[in-house]
Design a protein around this motif. Structure first.
Motif, PDB file in Angstrom:
ATOM      1  N   ASP A  54       1.370 -31.917 -38.988  1.00  8.93           N
ATOM      2  CA  ASP A  54       2.787 -32.060 -38.665  1.00  8.93           C
ATOM      3  C   ASP A  54       3.626 -31.096 -39.494  1.00  8.93           C
ATOM      4  O   ASP A  54       4.621 -30.552 -39.016  1.00  8.93           O
ATOM      5  N   GLU A  55       3.202 -30.876 -40.741  1.00  7.45           N
ATOM      6  CA  GLU A  55       3.937 -29.973 -41.628  1.00  7.45           C
ATOM      7  C   GLU A  55       3.928 -28.555 -41.083  1.00  7.45           C
ATOM      8  O   GLU A  55       4.942 -27.855 -41.126  1.00  7.45           O
ATOM      9  N   TYR A  56       2.782 -28.114 -40.568  1.00  6.68           N
ATOM     10  CA  TYR A  56       2.690 -26.764 -40.012  1.00  6.68           C
ATOM     11  C   TYR A  56       3.564 -26.634 -38.767  1.00  6.68           C
ATOM     12  O   TYR A  56       4.280 -25.649 -38.601  1.00  6.68           O
ATOM     13  N   LEU A  57       3.513 -27.648 -37.902  1.00  5.19           N
ATOM     14  CA  LEU A  57       4.349 -27.637 -36.702  1.00  5.19           C
ATOM     15  C   LEU A  57       5.826 -27.564 -37.090  1.00  5.19           C
ATOM     16  O   LEU A  57       6.581 -26.778 -36.516  1.00  5.19           O
ATOM     17  N   GLU A  58       6.226 -28.350 -38.060  1.00  7.83           N
ATOM     18  CA  GLU A  58       7.622 -28.326 -38.507  1.00  7.83           C
ATOM     19  C   GLU A  58       7.987 -26.964 -39.099  1.00  7.83           C
ATOM     20  O   GLU A  58       9.102 -26.475 -38.887  1.00  7.83           O
ATOM     21  N   SER A  59       7.063 -26.334 -39.819  1.00 13.21           N
ATOM     22  CA  SER A  59       7.352 -25.008 -40.382  1.00 13.21           C
ATOM     23  C   SER A  59       7.544 -23.980 -39.275  1.00 13.21           C
ATOM     24  O   SER A  59       8.387 -23.082 -39.393  1.00 13.21           O
ATOM     25  N   LEU A  60       6.783 -24.112 -38.191  1.00 20.12           N
ATOM     26  CA  LEU A  60       6.966 -23.213 -37.051  1.00 20.12           C
ATOM     27  C   LEU A  60       8.331 -23.442 -36.398  1.00 20.12           C
ATOM     28  O   LEU A  60       9.003 -22.483 -36.013  1.00 20.12           O
ATOM     29  N   LYS A  61       8.730 -24.702 -36.294  1.00 20.00           N
ATOM     30  CA  LYS A  61      10.033 -24.998 -35.693  1.00 20.00           C
ATOM     31  C   LYS A  61      11.174 -24.438 -36.535  1.00 20.00           C
ATOM     32  O   LYS A  61      12.159 -23.934 -35.992  1.00 20.00           O
ATOM     33  N   VAL A  62      11.033 -24.489 -37.854  1.00 17.38           N
ATOM     34  CA  VAL A  62      12.044 -23.917 -38.746  1.00 17.38           C
ATOM     35  C   VAL A  62      12.084 -22.395 -38.573  1.00 17.38           C
ATOM     36  O   VAL A  62      13.159 -21.795 -38.507  1.00 17.38           O
ATOM     37  N   LYS A  63      10.909 -21.791 -38.469  1.00 11.41           N
ATOM     38  CA  LYS A  63      10.832 -20.344 -38.270  1.00 11.41           C
ATOM     39  C   LYS A  63      11.491 -19.945 -36.948  1.00 11.41           C
ATOM     40  O   LYS A  63      12.226 -18.955 -36.883  1.00 11.41           O
ATOM     41  N   ARG A  64      11.235 -20.723 -35.888  1.00  9.35           N
ATOM     42  CA  ARG A  64      11.844 -20.446 -34.584  1.00  9.35           C
ATOM     43  C   ARG A  64      13.359 -20.568 -34.674  1.00  9.35           C
ATOM     44  O   ARG A  64      14.089 -19.730 -34.142  1.00  9.35           O
ATOM     45  N   LEU A  65      13.837 -21.596 -35.339  1.00 13.98           N
ATOM     46  CA  LEU A  65      15.275 -21.806 -35.477  1.00 13.98           C
ATOM     47  C   LEU A  65      15.921 -20.667 -36.261  1.00 13.98           C
ATOM     48  O   LEU A  65      16.991 -20.170 -35.883  1.00 13.98           O
ATOM     49  N   HIS A  66      15.279 -20.231 -37.327  1.00 13.70           N
ATOM     50  CA  HIS A  66      15.809 -19.125 -38.120  1.00 13.70           C
ATOM     51  C   HIS A  66      15.896 -17.854 -37.266  1.00 13.70           C
ATOM     52  O   HIS A  66      16.901 -17.136 -37.305  1.00 13.70           O
ATOM     53  N   ALA A  67      14.842 -17.580 -36.500  1.00  8.76           N
ATOM     54  CA  ALA A  67      14.841 -16.397 -35.631  1.00  8.76           C
ATOM     55  C   ALA A  67      15.949 -16.507 -34.582  1.00  8.76           C
ATOM     56  O   ALA A  67      16.658 -15.534 -34.315  1.00  8.76           O
ATOM     57  N   LYS A  68      16.112 -17.694 -34.010  1.00  7.10           N
ATOM     58  CA  LYS A  68      17.162 -17.900 -33.011  1.00  7.10           C
ATOM     59  C   LYS A  68      18.539 -17.661 -33.626  1.00  7.10           C
ATOM     60  O   LYS A  68      19.389 -17.002 -33.013  1.00  7.10           O
ATOM     61  N   ASP A  69      18.763 -18.178 -34.834  1.00  5.04           N
ATOM     62  CA  ASP A  69      20.044 -17.973 -35.508  1.00  5.04           C
ATOM     63  C   ASP A  69      20.303 -16.488 -35.757  1.00  5.04           C
ATOM     64  O   ASP A  69      21.420 -15.993 -35.561  1.00  5.04           O
ATOM     65  N   THR A  70      19.270 -15.781 -36.189  1.00  5.27           N
ATOM     66  CA  THR A  70      19.400 -14.340 -36.434  1.00  5.27           C
ATOM     67  C   THR A  70      19.729 -13.602 -35.143  1.00  5.27           C
ATOM     68  O   THR A  70      20.639 -12.767 -35.100  1.00  5.27           O
ATOM     69  N   LEU A  71      18.999 -13.924 -34.081  1.00  7.31           N
ATOM     70  CA  LEU A  71      19.231 -13.281 -32.784  1.00  7.31           C
ATOM     71  C   LEU A  71      20.627 -13.598 -32.257  1.00  7.31           C
ATOM     72  O   LEU A  71      21.324 -12.708 -31.750  1.00  7.31           O
ATOM     73  N   PHE A  72      21.046 -14.845 -32.404  1.00  6.09           N
ATOM     74  CA  PHE A  72      22.374 -15.232 -31.917  1.00  6.09           C
ATOM     75  C   PHE A  72      23.463 -14.472 -32.672  1.00  6.09           C
ATOM     76  O   PHE A  72      24.450 -14.029 -32.074  1.00  6.09           O
ATOM     77  N   GLY A  73      23.273 -14.302 -33.969  1.00  8.82           N
ATOM     78  CA  GLY A  73      24.230 -13.525 -34.746  1.00  8.82           C
ATOM     79  C   GLY A  73      24.316 -12.088 -34.251  1.00  8.82           C
ATOM     80  O   GLY A  73      25.406 -11.517 -34.151  1.00  8.82           O
ATOM     81  N   MET A  74      23.178 -11.514 -33.931  1.00 11.23           N
ATOM     82  CA  MET A  74      23.142 -10.143 -33.412  1.00 11.23           C
ATOM     83  C   MET A  74      23.808 -10.066 -32.038  1.00 11.23           C
ATOM     84  O   MET A  74      24.509  -9.098 -31.734  1.00 11.23           O
ATOM     85  N   ILE A  75      23.595 -11.093 -31.222  1.00 12.41           N
ATOM     86  CA  ILE A  75      24.221 -11.144 -29.894  1.00 12.41           C
ATOM     87  C   ILE A  75      25.733 -11.218 -30.035  1.00 12.41           C
ATOM     88  O   ILE A  75      26.474 -10.474 -29.382  1.00 12.41           O
ATOM     89  N   GLN A  76      26.204 -12.115 -30.903  1.00 13.19           N
ATOM     90  CA  GLN A  76      27.648 -12.270 -31.111  1.00 13.19           C
ATOM     91  C   GLN A  76      28.274 -10.968 -31.626  1.00 13.19           C
ATOM     92  O   GLN A  76      29.334 -10.575 -31.162  1.00 13.19           O
ATOM     93  N   LYS A  77      27.606 -10.330 -32.575  1.00  9.12           N
ATOM     94  CA  LYS A  77      28.114  -9.071 -33.123  1.00  9.12           C
ATOM     95  C   LYS A  77      28.207  -8.010 -32.026  1.00  9.12           C
ATOM     96  O   LYS A  77      29.206  -7.278 -31.946  1.00  9.12           O
ATOM     97  N   SER A  78      27.195  -7.947 -31.178  1.00 12.31           N
ATOM     98  CA  SER A  78      27.179  -6.977 -30.088  1.00 12.31           C
ATOM     99  C   SER A  78      28.300  -7.235 -29.082  1.00 12.31           C
ATOM    100  O   SER A  78      28.946  -6.307 -28.603  1.00 12.31           O
ATOM    101  N   GLU A  79      28.541  -8.505 -28.797  1.00 10.34           N
ATOM    102  CA  GLU A  79      29.549  -8.858 -27.794  1.00 10.34           C
ATOM    103  C   GLU A  79      30.981  -8.682 -28.311  1.00 10.34           C
ATOM    104  O   GLU A  79      31.891  -8.540 -27.498  1.00 10.34           O
ATOM    105  N   THR A  80      31.162  -8.694 -29.618  1.00  9.03           N
ATOM    106  CA  THR A  80      32.513  -8.533 -30.157  1.00  9.03           C
ATOM    107  C   THR A  80      32.781  -7.103 -30.623  1.00  9.03           C
ATOM    108  O   THR A  80      33.883  -6.803 -31.060  1.00  9.03           O
TER     109      THR A  80
END
Length: 81
Positions: A54-80
């Motif tokens: 379960d710990e490994y699965l949760e670490s993957l979910k945190v990694k996915r969330l971090h990547a999504k946050d980074t990508l979303f920031g890049m998307i927002q910067k591009s759109e503005t």
């Protein structure tokens, strides 16, 4: 039911920007690919194709969330820009 966390599914209002950045921004494309690799691994675990802690699965979910946050920031910067 296992949810679809593809980036376009998560951020449908930004579909065109995601596509443009994937084609023209190598850094965005690299993080995008990492996001989807982690997402696929999570799906395999959640579907029972692979067993892990379960710990490994949760670490993957945190990694996915971090990547999504980074990508979303890049998307927002591009759109503005």
């Amino acid at each position: 039911m296992i949810e679809n966390h593809s980036l376009v599914n998560e951020l449908p209002d930004h579909k065109e920007t995601i596509h443009t950045l994937k084609m023209h921004d190598a850094h965005f494309a690299k993080i995008f690919d990492e996001y989807h690799t982690v997402d696929k691994a999570i799906h395999r675990i959640e579907q029972g194709v692979e067993n892990t802690s379960d710990e490994y699965l949760e670490s993957l979910k945190v990694k996915r969330l971090h990547a999504k946050d980074t990508l979303f920031g890049m998307i927002q910067k591009s759109e503005t820009a």
